[in-house]
Scaffold this motif. Structure first.
Motif, mmCIF file in Angstrom:
data_model
loop_
_atom_site.group_PDB
_atom_site.id
_atom_site.type_symbol
_atom_site.label_atom_id
_atom_site.label_comp_id
_atom_site.label_asym_id
_atom_site.label_seq_id
_atom_site.Cartn_x
_atom_site.Cartn_y
_atom_site.Cartn_z
ATOM 1 N N GLU A 136 0.815 -1.214 0.000
ATOM 2 C CA GLU A 136 0.000 0.000 0.000
ATOM 3 C C GLU A 136 0.853 1.270 0.000
ATOM 4 O O GLU A 136 0.480 2.248 -0.591
ATOM 5 C CB GLU A 136 -0.921 0.012 1.213
ATOM 6 N N GLN A 137 1.942 1.268 0.680
ATOM 7 C CA GLN A 137 2.759 2.475 0.748
ATOM 8 C C GLN A 137 3.272 2.907 -0.614
ATOM 9 O O GLN A 137 3.132 4.061 -0.963
ATOM 10 C CB GLN A 137 3.917 2.268 1.717
ATOM 11 N N PRO A 138 3.842 2.053 -1.437
ATOM 12 C CA PRO A 138 4.283 2.510 -2.751
ATOM 13 C C PRO A 138 3.126 2.997 -3.593
ATOM 14 O O PRO A 138 3.233 3.989 -4.297
ATOM 15 C CB PRO A 138 4.944 1.295 -3.385
ATOM 16 N N ASP A 139 1.963 2.347 -3.523
ATOM 17 C CA ASP A 139 0.810 2.831 -4.283
ATOM 18 C C ASP A 139 0.424 4.225 -3.811
ATOM 19 O O ASP A 139 0.140 5.100 -4.601
ATOM 20 C CB ASP A 139 -0.372 1.873 -4.136
ATOM 21 N N ASN A 140 0.375 4.408 -2.527
ATOM 22 C CA ASN A 140 0.031 5.724 -1.994
ATOM 23 C C ASN A 140 1.098 6.753 -2.368
ATOM 24 O O ASN A 140 0.773 7.900 -2.668
ATOM 25 C CB ASN A 140 -0.113 5.665 -0.480
ATOM 26 N N LEU A 141 2.314 6.331 -2.342
ATOM 27 C CA LEU A 141 3.405 7.241 -2.715
ATOM 28 C C LEU A 141 3.289 7.620 -4.187
ATOM 29 O O LEU A 141 3.416 8.789 -4.552
ATOM 30 C CB LEU A 141 4.760 6.585 -2.427
ATOM 31 N N VAL A 142 3.017 6.687 -5.050
ATOM 32 C CA VAL A 142 2.865 6.955 -6.474
ATOM 33 C C VAL A 142 1.649 7.839 -6.710
ATOM 34 O O VAL A 142 1.694 8.809 -7.472
ATOM 35 C CB VAL A 142 2.752 5.627 -7.269
ATOM 36 N N VAL A 143 0.558 7.513 -6.039
ATOM 37 C CA VAL A 143 -0.654 8.333 -6.183
ATOM 38 C C VAL A 143 -0.379 9.743 -5.681
ATOM 39 O O VAL A 143 -0.798 10.738 -6.306
ATOM 40 C CB VAL A 143 -1.839 7.678 -5.421
ATOM 41 N N HIS A 144 0.314 9.849 -4.587
ATOM 42 C CA HIS A 144 0.650 11.175 -4.033
ATOM 43 C C HIS A 144 1.501 11.991 -5.033
ATOM 44 O O HIS A 144 1.240 13.170 -5.282
ATOM 45 C CB HIS A 144 1.386 10.996 -2.702
ATOM 46 N N ILE A 145 2.495 11.349 -5.621
ATOM 47 C CA ILE A 145 3.361 12.030 -6.594
ATOM 48 C C ILE A 145 2.558 12.422 -7.840
ATOM 49 O O ILE A 145 2.701 13.525 -8.368
ATOM 50 C CB ILE A 145 4.570 11.134 -6.955
ATOM 51 N N ARG A 160 -0.626 13.093 -7.968
ATOM 52 C CA ARG A 160 -1.484 14.222 -7.593
ATOM 53 C C ARG A 160 -0.680 15.536 -7.589
ATOM 54 O O ARG A 160 -1.170 16.575 -8.017
ATOM 55 C CB ARG A 160 -2.132 13.965 -6.244
ATOM 56 N N GLU A 161 0.545 15.487 -7.111
ATOM 57 C CA GLU A 161 1.398 16.685 -7.118
ATOM 58 C C GLU A 161 1.689 17.132 -8.552
ATOM 59 O O GLU A 161 1.648 18.323 -8.867
ATOM 60 C CB GLU A 161 2.706 16.409 -6.370
ATOM 61 N N ILE A 162 1.966 16.156 -9.407
ATOM 62 C CA ILE A 162 2.237 16.477 -10.815
ATOM 63 C C ILE A 162 0.997 17.091 -11.455
ATOM 64 O O ILE A 162 1.080 18.067 -12.189
ATOM 65 C CB ILE A 162 2.701 15.211 -11.580
ATOM 66 N N ARG A 163 -0.187 16.525 -11.161
ATOM 67 C CA ARG A 163 -1.442 17.063 -11.693
ATOM 68 C C ARG A 163 -1.661 18.499 -11.225
ATOM 69 O O ARG A 163 -2.060 19.361 -12.006
ATOM 70 C CB ARG A 163 -2.614 16.189 -11.269
ATOM 71 N N ALA A 164 -1.370 18.777 -9.979
ATOM 72 C CA ALA A 164 -1.541 20.132 -9.446
ATOM 73 C C ALA A 164 -0.587 21.106 -10.130
ATOM 74 O O ALA A 164 -0.967 22.232 -10.487
ATOM 75 C CB ALA A 164 -1.317 20.126 -7.939
ATOM 76 N N GLU A 165 0.641 20.655 -10.334
ATOM 77 C CA GLU A 165 1.612 21.507 -11.030
ATOM 78 C C GLU A 165 1.169 21.781 -12.466
ATOM 79 O O GLU A 165 1.291 22.902 -12.963
ATOM 80 C CB GLU A 165 2.998 20.863 -11.019
#
Length: 111
Positions: free
Chosen positions: A3-12, A14-19
């Motif tokens: 779960e942590q890598p999935d959450n980390l990838v999803v988090h990254i 989301r940051e890219i989408r915001a940028e």
């Protein structure tokens, strides 16, 4: 742990989408401030018109100055003609006066 890598990838992601969203809004702002082709062509036509007007004014000024120079030359030629004419008359008169003085035996006048 999976779960942590999935959450980390999803988090990254989301940051890219915001940028990317921020960059899109910046691009929209830039496009809104940029001049269109029609505006540029209109500005180009205005500048060309102004240049043509300035060229016409410069040509007129040159013609006016040329006319003034011709008038000045005429005035100078007339002045010199008059002065030379008077100079000839004065020198002829002085010559005659010298001859009269010599004929009569008079002493030349002190100058």
């Amino acid at each position: 742990m999976s779960e942590q890598p999935d959450n980390l990838v999803v988090h990254i992601l989301r940051e890219i989408r915001a940028e990317m969203a921020g960059m899109r809004s910046e691009m929209v702002t830039i496009r809104e401030t940029m001049a269109t082709k029609d505006e540029i062509q209109s500005l180009r036509a205005d500048v060309a018109s102004d240049i043509a007007t300035l060229d016409a004014k410069i040509d007129r000024t040159r013609k006016d100055l040329s006319d003034q120079i011709v008038g000045l030359r005429r005035a100078v030629v007339e002045y010199h003609t008059t002065v030379v004419g008077h100079g000839v008359l004065i020198s002829e008169m002085e010559g005659r006066l010298r001859r009269v003085e010599q004929t009569l035996g008079l002493a030349p006048e002190a100058r």
